[in-house]
Design a protein around this motif. Structure first.
Motif, short mmCIF file in Angstrom:
data_model
loop_
_atom_site.label_atom_id
_atom_site.label_comp_id
_atom_site.label_asym_id
_atom_site.label_seq_id
_atom_site.Cartn_x
_atom_site.Cartn_y
_atom_site.Cartn_z
N LYS A 15 0.80 -1.22 0.00
CA LYS A 15 0.00 0.00 0.00
C LYS A 15 0.84 1.28 0.00
O LYS A 15 0.41 2.31 0.51
N LEU A 20 1.93 -0.75 -4.90
CA LEU A 20 0.55 -0.41 -4.63
C LEU A 20 -0.44 -1.39 -5.28
O LEU A 20 -0.52 -1.47 -6.51
N GLY A 49 -4.76 2.17 -1.46
CA GLY A 49 -3.78 1.09 -1.48
C GLY A 49 -4.04 0.03 -0.42
O GLY A 49 -4.36 0.36 0.72
#
Ligand code: HEM
Length: 128
Positions: A15, A20, A49
């Protein structure tokens, strides 16, 4: 082609801006290389994310073009157990046990009461 499946525990570790991942409609996407190109900016993507971004994605009303971009970013499927978690609890068998309301007395009940009253009346008139 064997598609991988991922749990949120897997996805949550991706994230950051440089790594991501996100979930859209039960599929897992690696959007890392798309962050720079996203017309909506990188911040909104990083915000989603490691999470399910389906609502955010749909709320914007992304075009078919955007959906095609998604195809290129696909890394796998969300694990089936996670899908079950994210949808509303499915009604379990037996949750709909017919719970008839304490309905009006049946014909047999009424007949029994009437017969009892008649018998009581006969007994009363006979012995009084
Ligand atoms: C990996 C998933 C995503 C892809 C592939 C993607 C792709 C795109 C594309 C191609 C556009 C240009 C307009 C269009 O074709 O619809 C766009 C616009 C936009 N996206 Fe995304 N998007 C994604 C996720 C998100 C998310 C999660 C948000 C969060 C809110 C978001 C917010 C926006 C916004 C606000 C615009 C409009 C930008 C503008 O018109 O100024 N997108 N996106």
């Amino acid at each position: 082609m064997s598609e991988k499946t991922f749990t949120y525990a897997d996805i949550e570790s991706h994230k950051t801006r440089d790594d991501l991942w996100m979930v859209v409609h039960g599929k897992v996407y690696d959007v890392t290389k798309f962050v720079d190109e996203h017309p909506g900016g990188e911040e909104v993507l990083v915000d989603c994310g490691g999470e399910d971004a389906t609502d955010a994605f749909e709320d914007i009303g992304h075009s078919d073009e955007a959906r095609k971009v998604l195809d290129d970013l696909l890394v796998g499927d969300l694990d089936a157990s996670e899908k079950r978690k994210s949808t509303k609890a499915a009604p379990t068998a037996g949750s709909e046990i017919s719970s008839e309301p304490a309905s009006a007395p049946s014909f047999v009940t009424i007949l029994s009461i009437v017969l009892a009253l008649v018998a009581a009346y006969i007994a009363y008139t006979k012995y009084m």
